[in-house]
Design an enzyme around this catalytic site. Structure first.
Site, PDB file in Angstrom:
ATOM      1  N   THR A   1       0.882  -1.180   0.045  1.00  0.00           N
ATOM      2  CA  THR A   1       0.081  -0.007  -0.165  1.00  0.00           C
ATOM      3  C   THR A   1       0.919   1.226  -0.116  1.00  0.00           C
ATOM      4  OG1 THR A   1      -0.150   0.294   2.439  1.00  0.00           O
ATOM      5  CG2 THR A   1      -1.697  -1.161   1.290  1.00  0.00           C
ATOM      6  N   ASP A   2       0.330   2.411  -0.512  1.00  0.00           N
ATOM      7  CA  ASP A   2       0.964   3.507  -0.109  1.00  0.00           C
ATOM      8  C   ASP A   2       0.834   3.900   1.343  1.00  0.00           C
ATOM      9  OD1 ASP A   2       2.023   6.017  -0.463  1.00  0.00           O
ATOM     10  OD2 ASP A   2       1.065   6.757  -2.034  1.00  0.00           O
ATOM     11  N   TRP A   3       1.712   4.814   1.943  1.00  0.00           N
ATOM     12  CA  TRP A   3       1.706   4.661   3.274  1.00  0.00           C
ATOM     13  C   TRP A   3       0.284   5.454   3.870  1.00  0.00           C
ATOM     14  CZ3 TRP A   3       5.466   2.303   1.387  1.00  0.00           C
ATOM     15  CH2 TRP A   3       6.466   2.124   1.998  1.00  0.00           C
ATOM     16  N   GLY A   4      -0.099   4.417   4.756  1.00  0.00           N
ATOM     17  CA  GLY A   4      -1.558   4.957   5.277  1.00  0.00           C
ATOM     18  C   GLY A   4      -2.561   4.759   4.231  1.00  0.00           C
ATOM     19  N   GLY A   5      -2.530   4.059   2.952  1.00  0.00           N
ATOM     20  CA  GLY A   5      -3.391   3.971   2.213  1.00  0.00           C
ATOM     21  C   GLY A   5      -4.362   2.754   2.230  1.00  0.00           C
TER      22      GLY A   5
END
Length: 815
Positions: A228-232
């Site tokens: 995932t993108d960070w916090g995604g």
């Protein structure tokens, strides 16, 4: 599965623990089974490994690394071999810093010039972007580590990027927004893909079965890891089902429990988790092998020279009236512009690199051979007016033969998390240019920015050299072009419209509330301008040289094209020949021409070389929404060889047999798409294109706020406390801009204003869990005391659970 034996020894909880990060940048380790942590670091154009406090916004300084030119810059080289070599240097530095996964390249399309992250992306054309990305990936992975192509997919705006719903038809999705990823996967063989924050047609990308399973895994055969993108991460179990292995950063085990509970309840089969674990273990073990060898540092000077070489091939000469360039050796030169003293060489956000060496123009002038009579900054870097600086600059300019004027966009204008407000160069810089013009007409602009800008002042300059964001060695590279030591060979990887209103997505960028509609369909960039006959300032593929080139003898066969290029000038130089293909049939709407190949050729004066560009599986295909697959239309195709998308030098024709697929469209219902004039498509016509009703793009303000609503929506909250907090945030943003703290103001927009509530949990590393977030949402929705009590109760439970877990861990260690 490759690692059945190890997986068999793992507990369910251990398997689940591997599915999310250990901390901000590392994956989880399991020591008893010999499974180490992986380190993931930002790295589209340089390694950003943070030694101290970790963040994803570029706030904290990283370990020094070579800052190469950004993707937007490198794309202008049109040199796949060069970018592959640059990738090898990047990979070598990653190995030296013990980085397993380098988070790049970024290959989202430049749908709109105002996207705040365009400096990190290659092009408006998927073929060019894909080829450049594949080269970089091969270079990085040559060193044994992994590249990570991002952001998959249709992530083309920064505003509300974590929750915006991208509404796009399937053909446009495949042909424009996924083709570069397809090339990166199939030709670059990337080991890792990063999912994007946004939703795609109603589903978060990392949960989107069509995107992640049907296309990425089944159609393209990708067998690597999706992170995932960070916090995604939105719904961890849905993400796992879609084949999303790694969630970053850590959630302190919260989402691991969700996976365990889903398997125990039968919501998903354990075999699904095992598949994900197997792929993740393969990435960990294969990238970890390289670190078994003795540690080798990289040569900072050699890498700096490579950064300079890449910059030199990527710089574009856009205007050279009266052959003002290269500069005459005896010319008295005034150097004006703040960027000459303090280089503008990279963008802002998660891609910020701490350079090993940094060249500034003023420091390199003596070595360049330029006869400089002085320097004046001329303008305040961040837009403040200063008449004294203009007056001093004009006085210096009046005494010069030539003025080198360094202007462009500042660091806080082009930044991750915020889109640009307009396409203009700051007003104080334009005023400076006009003032200098009154005292000296021999102006050469050196432009520094990572995305397209309007140039209503272009008639007031004789020379224009665009360095884009050319990395730590860019200042010296530009001087080499100005003096003629290097013959410029870069060409634009994006179109430059005359004004922002001319862009096809003008009416539908960015999506402000729930969704963004891609009503222009496949007509982005030159595909639109060339088809709809909209004039541009500089076309896609455009760039000048200090020499001239002639094209001749086109031969078209079933396999490809051959033709000759001759250097007809007096200087050695490189030409970028571009292959465009246009379908002459009108049965299916298409752009007038599309890039299908390119070749960069170096030639001595008078030299002729035969150039061959082969056709491939993408040359004649289109995606048919009726058959749901790639098809070829039986038609006559125009084969064009150009020096740019509008400067076509050679033409030929070829009849291609088709696949006999049915025509997928009713022509009379899609007049805009058949004409290419898509700047203002009606809702009704767009719904005909996508084959369904378009969701309401506006917030439903009658509903209580939930996990995927943003802090910005607190302006409509029932809770007075939430509304007060919203106005406080708005005031803080306004005040910070007013006092010149624009970088901090940007940070508020990026990390607070447009953050969905779930992001508070996903990005705090377990400090605030989802039950605590439920309490915050109660407060927001008008139940202040009930929500506060619930929040404190859940916090107490979380701390108690952590304390109990710590005691159990300590007891195990003592045994």
């Amino acid at each position: 599965m490759k690692y059945k034996d190890i997986i068999r020894e793992m507990t369910l909880e251990e398997k689940a623990s591997l599915m999310s990060g250990k901390d901000f940048w590392q994956s989880q380790n399991i020591d008893r089974l010999g499974i180490p942590s992986m380190f993931l670091a930002d790295g589209p154009h340089g390694v950003r490994k943070q030694a101290a406090a970790a963040d994803h916004l570029g706030l904290n300084e990283s370990i020094p690394a070579t800052c190469f030119p950004t993707a937007a810059t490198v794309a202008n080289s049109w040199n796949v071999e060069l970018v592959e070599k640059m990738g090898k240097y990047l990979g070598k530095e990653a190995v030296a810093q013990k980085v397993n996964v380098l988070l790049g390249p970024g290959i989202n399309m430049k749908r709109n010039p105002l996207c705040g992250r365009n400096f990190e992306y290659y092009s408006e054309d998927p073929y060019l972007a894909g080829k450049m990305a594949a080269g970089l990936i091969r270079g990085i992975q040559f060193n044994g580590i992994s590249a990570c192509v991002k952001h998959f997919a249709v992530n083309n705006q920064e505003e509300r990027r974590m929750v915006i719903d991208t509404i796009v038809d399937e053909r446009t999705l495949r042909e424009i927004y996924l083709t570069a990823f397809e090339i990166a996967v199939k030709e670059g063989k990337t080991k890792t893909v990063m999912s994007s924050y946004n939703m795609l047609n109603g589903t978060h990308t990392n949960e989107n079965m069509h995107l992640m399973r049907d296309i990425l895994r089944d159609e393209w055969g990708f067998d690597g890891v999706v992170v995932t993108d960070w916090g995604g991460n939105n719904d961890r179990v849905a993400g796992l089902l879609a084949g999303n292995e790694l969630e970053m950063p850590t959630t302190d085990g919260e989402t691991d429990k969700e996976i365990v509970e889903a398997i125990k309840s039968g919501k998903i089969q354990e075999e699904v988790l095992d598949e994900c674990v197997d792929r993740l273990l393969d990435l960990i073990f294969t990238t970890e092998k390289i670190f078994e060898k003795p540690h080798i540092d990289f040569d900072t000077k050699e890498h700096h020279q490579m950064a300079q070489k890449v910059a030199e091939e990527s710089i574009i000469l856009l205007k050279n009236e009266g052959n003002i360039l290269p500069l005459k050796k005896d010319a008295k030169v005034a150097v004006i512009g703040d960027f000459a003293e303090e280089a503008r060489y990279q963008g802002a956000g998660s891609s910020i690199v701490n350079p090993t060496i940094l060249n500034h123009t003023l420091d390199c002038l003596d070595e360049s051979g330029i006869k400089a009579i002085g320097y004046e900054p001329g303008f305040e870097r961040y837009g403040k007016k200063n008449k004294k600086k203009i007056d001093k600059a004009c006085e210096l300019a009046s005494r010069a033969d030539v003025v080198l004027l360094y202007i462009g966009l500042d660091e806080v204008t082009e930044a991750e998390g915020v889109d640009r407000e307009n396409m203009k160069i700051p007003k104080n810089q334009v005023e400076l240019l006009h003032a200098i013009y009154e005292v000296n007409r021999n102006i050469v602009v050196v432009l520094s920015c990572g995305s397209a800008v309007e140039m209503p002042w272009i008639d007031r300059v004789k020379g224009l050299v665009h360095g884009y964001l050319s990395g730590q060695a860019g200042a010296k590279a530009v001087l080499n072009v100005l003096t003629g030591k290097v013959n410029p060979s870069g060409k634009l990887a994006e179109s430059y419209p005359i004004r922002y209103e001319d862009t096809p997505s003008f009416h539908h960028f960015p999506g402000k509330e729930v969704s963004v509609e891609y009503r222009e369909g496949p007509y982005i960039g030159y595909r639109y301008y060339d088809t709809a006959n909209v004039p541009v300032l500089f076309p896609f593929g455009y760039g000048l040289s200090y020499t001239t080139f002639a094209y001749a003898d086109l031969k078209v066969s079933r396999k490809g094209v051959t033709f000759n290029i001759t250097n007809t000038g007096n200087h050695a130089g490189s030409e970028i020949a571009q292959l465009y293909v246009g379908c002459k049939s009108e049965a299916i709407f298409r752009p007038k021409k599309e890039l299908k190949g390119f070749k960069k050729v170096y030639l001595q004066p008078g030299e002729t070389k035969e150039v061959t560009i082969s056709f491939d599986d993408k040359t004649f295909r289109y995606f048919n929404v009726k058959t749901n697959q790639w098809e070829i239309e039986d038609a006559e195709y125009e084969i064009m060889i150009g020096a740019s998308s509008v400067d076509i030098r050679l033409n030929g024709n070829l009849h291609v047999e088709g696949t006999a697929a049915p025509v997928p469209y009713e022509k009379e219902k899609l007049p805009s798409y058949y004409s290419g004039k898509v700047s203002n498509v009606s809702l009704e016509e767009f719904e005909h294109l996508i084959g369904r009703k378009v969701p309401d793009p506006n917030w439903d303000r009658s509903k209580p706020l939930g996990y995927n609503d943003t802090i910005a929506q607190c302006q409509y909250a029932k809770g007075g406390f939430a509304r007060f907090a919203f106005h406080l945030i708005k005031f803080a943003h306004w005040f910070l801009r007013k006092i010149g703290k624009r970088s901090t103001a940007n940070l508020i927009i990026m990390s607070v204003y447009h953050m969905p509530f779930r992001g508070i949990s996903r990005m705090t590393g377990g400090m605030i869990n989802m039950p605590m977030l439920d309490g915050l949402l109660m407060i927001v929705n008008g139940h202040f005391f009930k929500g506060l009590n619930y929040f404190l109760k859940q916090r107490k439970l979380m701390l108690k659970e952590k304390s109990s877990l710590t005691r159990e861990t300590d007891a195990v260690k003592e045994m």
